[in-house]
Motif scaffolding. Structure first.
Motif, short mmCIF file in Angstrom:
data_model
loop_
_atom_site.label_atom_id
_atom_site.label_comp_id
_atom_site.label_asym_id
_atom_site.label_seq_id
_atom_site.Cartn_x
_atom_site.Cartn_y
_atom_site.Cartn_z
N ILE A 93 -97.11 22.97 26.61
CA ILE A 93 -98.23 23.79 26.16
C ILE A 93 -97.91 24.33 24.77
O ILE A 93 -96.81 24.85 24.55
N LEU A 94 -98.84 24.18 23.86
CA LEU A 94 -98.69 24.65 22.48
C LEU A 94 -99.59 25.84 22.21
O LEU A 94 -100.73 25.87 22.68
N SER A 95 -99.10 26.80 21.45
CA SER A 95 -99.95 27.87 20.94
C SER A 95 -99.49 28.15 19.52
O SER A 95 -98.31 28.00 19.20
N GLY A 96 -100.42 28.51 18.66
CA GLY A 96 -100.02 28.70 17.28
C GLY A 96 -101.03 29.47 16.45
O GLY A 96 -102.08 29.90 16.93
N LEU A 97 -100.67 29.62 15.19
CA LEU A 97 -101.47 30.34 14.21
C LEU A 97 -101.48 29.51 12.93
O LEU A 97 -100.44 29.04 12.48
N LYS A 98 -102.67 29.32 12.36
CA LYS A 98 -102.82 28.54 11.14
C LYS A 98 -103.45 29.40 10.06
O LYS A 98 -104.42 30.12 10.32
N ILE A 99 -102.92 29.32 8.84
CA ILE A 99 -103.45 30.07 7.70
C ILE A 99 -103.75 29.09 6.58
O ILE A 99 -102.88 28.31 6.20
N ALA B 142 -107.00 22.90 20.45
CA ALA B 142 -108.27 23.60 20.26
C ALA B 142 -108.01 24.74 19.29
O ALA B 142 -107.05 25.50 19.47
N GLN B 143 -108.82 24.84 18.25
CA GLN B 143 -108.66 25.90 17.25
C GLN B 143 -109.88 26.81 17.29
O GLN B 143 -111.01 26.34 17.36
N TYR B 144 -109.64 28.11 17.22
CA TYR B 144 -110.71 29.09 17.12
C TYR B 144 -110.57 29.81 15.79
O TYR B 144 -109.50 30.31 15.46
N HIS B 145 -111.63 29.85 15.00
CA HIS B 145 -111.61 30.45 13.66
C HIS B 145 -111.80 31.96 13.77
O HIS B 145 -112.92 32.42 14.05
N LEU B 146 -110.75 32.72 13.54
CA LEU B 146 -110.86 34.18 13.55
C LEU B 146 -111.54 34.67 12.29
O LEU B 146 -112.44 35.50 12.32
N PHE B 147 -111.06 34.19 11.15
CA PHE B 147 -111.62 34.50 9.84
C PHE B 147 -111.81 33.17 9.12
O PHE B 147 -111.51 32.12 9.67
N GLU B 148 -112.26 33.22 7.88
CA GLU B 148 -112.43 31.99 7.12
C GLU B 148 -111.09 31.31 6.86
O GLU B 148 -111.05 30.12 6.61
N PHE B 149 -110.00 32.05 6.89
CA PHE B 149 -108.71 31.47 6.54
C PHE B 149 -107.67 31.58 7.65
O PHE B 149 -106.53 31.17 7.45
N GLU C 280 -106.81 30.83 11.85
CA GLU C 280 -107.22 30.20 13.10
C GLU C 280 -106.11 30.35 14.13
O GLU C 280 -104.93 30.32 13.78
N ILE C 281 -106.49 30.53 15.39
CA ILE C 281 -105.51 30.49 16.48
C ILE C 281 -105.68 29.16 17.21
O ILE C 281 -106.78 28.60 17.23
N GLU C 282 -104.59 28.68 17.78
CA GLU C 282 -104.59 27.35 18.39
C GLU C 282 -104.00 27.40 19.79
O GLU C 282 -103.11 28.17 20.07
#
Length: 167
Positions: free
Chosen positions: A142-148, A119-126, A128-130
Motif C-alpha cells: 500500500i502506497l501513500s504520499g504527497l506531491k508538490i 489515486a490522487q486528490y488535489h488539495l490545492f492547485e499545487f 496533491e495527496i496520493e
C-alpha cells in the motif's frame, strides 16, 4: 561550481515554464507485508498529465546495519534508485487515477520494475495527496504520499485556494 549549478537550475526553470511542463517532487511511504519503506521522486509533469522523472527508495531497516541477505528469505526489501513513469488512466477536476511504473537498480546490481496504481486528490492547485497499491516481489503493498508541483506555487494561490469556495 555553485554559480554553474544555480545558472543551470534557473535555465531549466525558464525552459520548463516555456514548454508547459511542471516540475514536481513527491514523497511516499510504502507498507509491505512486514514493514514500512520510504521514497522520494522528482521530475516533470507533461501537458497531458504524464509524468517522467527519477526516484530514490529506502528501506530504513537496512540503514540500521542489517543487510538484505541477513533478513528473512522472501522479505520485501528495496533500497534503490531509478526512472519513474506515470500515465493517467482517468483524469477529473479534483482527482486522478494513474498507472505508475518505477524501474531501477535494487540492492546493488539487481534491476526490477515496480508497477502501481495511484489515486490522487488535489488539495490545492499545487498540492496533491496520493493513495494506491503496488507490487513488490509479487506481493501487494500500500502506497501513500504527497506531491508538490513547483510551477503552480505562488502566494496568491496559497492564500486564496483554501477559501475559494467561500469567496
Amino acid at each position: 561550481m555553485k554559480a554553474s549549478a544555480i545558472t543551470l537550475i534557473i535555465t531549466l526553470i525558464y525552459l520548463v515554464e516555456a514548454n508547459g511542463q511542471r516540475p514536481f517532487a513527491r514523497t511516499y511511504a510504502e507498507r509491505t507485508s512486514t514493514h514500512f519503506q520510504f521514497g522520494v521522486a522528482g521530475g516533470l509533469e507533461l501537458k497531458k498529465g504524464m509524468e517522467i522523472g527519477g526516484f530514490l527508495h529506502n528501506d530504513p531497516r537496512q540503514n540500521e546495519g542489517s543487510k538484505a541477505t541477513d533478513m528473512d528469505e522472501g522479505s520485501q526489501t528495496f533500497n534503490g534508485y531509478g526512472a519513474y513513469l506515470s500515465i493517467p488512466l482517468l483524469r477529473q477536476e479534483e482527482a486522478d487515477i494513474l498507472f505508475n511504473l518505477r524501474a531501477g537498480s535494487i540492492n546493488g546490481p539487481r534491476i526490477t520494475a515496480l508497477p502501481s496504481v495511484l489515486a490522487q486528490y488535489h488539495l490545492f492547485e499545487f498540492v496533491e495527496i496520493e493513495l494506491g497499491m503496488s507490487l513488490q516481489q509479487w506481493k501487494p503493498t500500500i502506497l501513500s504520499g504527497l506531491k508538490i508541483r513547483f510551477s503552480d506555487m505562488n502566494l496568491r494561490t496559497l492564500v486564496r485556494q483554501p477559501f475559494k469556495k467561500y469567496i
